[in-house]
Design a protein around this motif. Structure first.
Motif, PDB file in Angstrom:
ATOM      1  N   SER A  45       0.808  -1.217   0.000  1.00 33.61           N
ATOM      2  CA  SER A  45       0.000   0.000   0.000  1.00 33.61           C
ATOM      3  C   SER A  45       0.846   1.275   0.000  1.00 33.61           C
ATOM      4  N   LEU A  46       2.161   1.144   0.143  1.00 35.33           N
ATOM      5  CA  LEU A  46       3.052   2.309   0.175  1.00 35.33           C
ATOM      6  C   LEU A  46       3.293   2.862  -1.226  1.00 35.33           C
ATOM      7  N   GLU A  88       8.515   5.489   8.655  1.00 38.26           N
ATOM      8  CA  GLU A  88       7.446   6.231   9.332  1.00 38.26           C
ATOM      9  C   GLU A  88       6.128   6.052   8.590  1.00 38.26           C
ATOM     10  N   ASN A  89       6.179   6.108   7.262  1.00 38.30           N
ATOM     11  CA  ASN A  89       4.973   5.885   6.463  1.00 38.30           C
ATOM     12  C   ASN A  89       4.455   4.464   6.649  1.00 38.30           C
ATOM     13  N   PHE A  90       5.382   3.491   6.675  1.00 42.23           N
ATOM     14  CA  PHE A  90       4.999   2.096   6.886  1.00 42.23           C
ATOM     15  C   PHE A  90       4.361   1.925   8.260  1.00 42.23           C
ATOM     16  N   ALA A  91       4.973   2.494   9.289  1.00 45.13           N
ATOM     17  CA  ALA A  91       4.443   2.373  10.651  1.00 45.13           C
ATOM     18  C   ALA A  91       3.040   2.965  10.737  1.00 45.13           C
ATOM     19  N   PHE A  92       2.836   4.123  10.129  1.00 43.67           N
ATOM     20  CA  PHE A  92       1.518   4.752  10.152  1.00 43.67           C
ATOM     21  C   PHE A  92       0.488   3.859   9.467  1.00 43.67           C
ATOM     22  N   ARG A  93       0.832   3.356   8.293  1.00 43.26           N
ATOM     23  CA  ARG A  93      -0.105   2.496   7.559  1.00 43.26           C
ATOM     24  C   ARG A  93      -0.385   1.198   8.312  1.00 43.26           C
ATOM     25  N   LEU A  94       0.645   0.625   8.929  1.00 44.96           N
ATOM     26  CA  LEU A  94       0.462  -0.623   9.670  1.00 44.96           C
ATOM     27  C   LEU A  94      -0.426  -0.396  10.887  1.00 44.96           C
ATOM     28  N   LYS A  95      -0.156   0.659  11.636  1.00 44.85           N
ATOM     29  CA  LYS A  95      -0.925   0.929  12.850  1.00 44.85           C
ATOM     30  C   LYS A  95      -2.371   1.329  12.569  1.00 44.85           C
ATOM     31  N   ASN A  97      -4.008  -0.052   9.891  1.00 45.96           N
ATOM     32  CA  ASN A  97      -4.573  -1.168   9.123  1.00 45.96           C
ATOM     33  C   ASN A  97      -5.567  -1.908  10.016  1.00 45.96           C
ATOM     34  N   PRO A  98      -6.847  -1.984   9.626  1.00 51.08           N
ATOM     35  CA  PRO A  98      -7.849  -2.655  10.465  1.00 51.08           C
ATOM     36  C   PRO A  98      -7.508  -4.122  10.764  1.00 51.08           C
ATOM     37  N   ARG A  99      -6.912  -4.801   9.808  1.00 51.76           N
ATOM     38  CA  ARG A  99      -6.530  -6.204  10.040  1.00 51.76           C
ATOM     39  C   ARG A  99      -5.454  -6.298  11.115  1.00 51.76           C
ATOM     40  N   PHE A 100      -4.485  -5.366  11.110  1.00 56.65           N
ATOM     41  CA  PHE A 100      -3.421  -5.378  12.106  1.00 56.65           C
ATOM     42  C   PHE A 100      -3.985  -5.043  13.485  1.00 56.65           C
ATOM     43  N   ILE A 101      -4.874  -4.084  13.547  1.00 56.21           N
ATOM     44  CA  ILE A 101      -5.493  -3.706  14.823  1.00 56.21           C
ATOM     45  C   ILE A 101      -6.235  -4.901  15.412  1.00 56.21           C
ATOM     46  N   GLN A 102      -7.007  -5.582  14.593  1.00 53.70           N
ATOM     47  CA  GLN A 102      -7.740  -6.756  15.055  1.00 53.70           C
ATOM     48  C   GLN A 102      -6.777  -7.867  15.475  1.00 53.70           C
ATOM     49  N   TYR A 103      -5.737  -8.073  14.694  1.00 53.81           N
ATOM     50  CA  TYR A 103      -4.729  -9.090  15.003  1.00 53.81           C
ATOM     51  C   TYR A 103      -4.107  -8.822  16.373  1.00 53.81           C
TER      52      TYR A 103
END
Length: 111
Positions: A45-46, A88-95, A97-103
């Motif tokens: 997604s980056l 920093e962009n990756f960290a923002f997108r990961l944090k 990401n609804p799937r990551f939050i649920q995980y």
């Protein structure tokens, strides 16, 4: 399995996440496919340049000097700055990401 990141002290949690795991034997390796899929999805997604930088550093294991030549910057310090921004962009997108939050919520419930 033990986690022995090769990075230096003071790196961010996201950079530690990208470091390799060390296993006593190949039989010990049991990948967390869901987490790997979430990370791959987030990298995809980056922006093209951020993706190229992350792949260059963490998958192709380029030095910042090699990365500078690869992305067309003049110095490894420029490549380092671009790497820092990409992370920093990756960290923002990961944090976000609804799937990551649920995980992560599911992992917290298991503890």
């Amino acid at each position: 399995m033990r986690y022995e990141p090769t990075s230096r002290a003071g790196t961010s949690e996201i950079e530690l996440l990208m470091q390799p795991f060390v296993y006593d034997s190949p039989e010990d390796w049991q990948p967390d496919w869901e987490l790997l899929d979430i990370i791959a999805e987030t990298v995809e997604s980056l922006s093209p340049q951020d993706k190229e930088i992350i792949i260059g550093v963490y998958y192709m294991r380029m030095t910042f000097e090699e990365l500078a030549a690869h992305i067309g910057t003049k110095a490894k310090s420029h490549a380092w700055r671009k790497h820092k921004q990409a992370m920093e962009n990756f960290a923002f997108r990961l944090k976000t990401n609804p799937r990551f939050i649920q995980y992560m919520e599911e992992k917290d419930d298991q503890i």
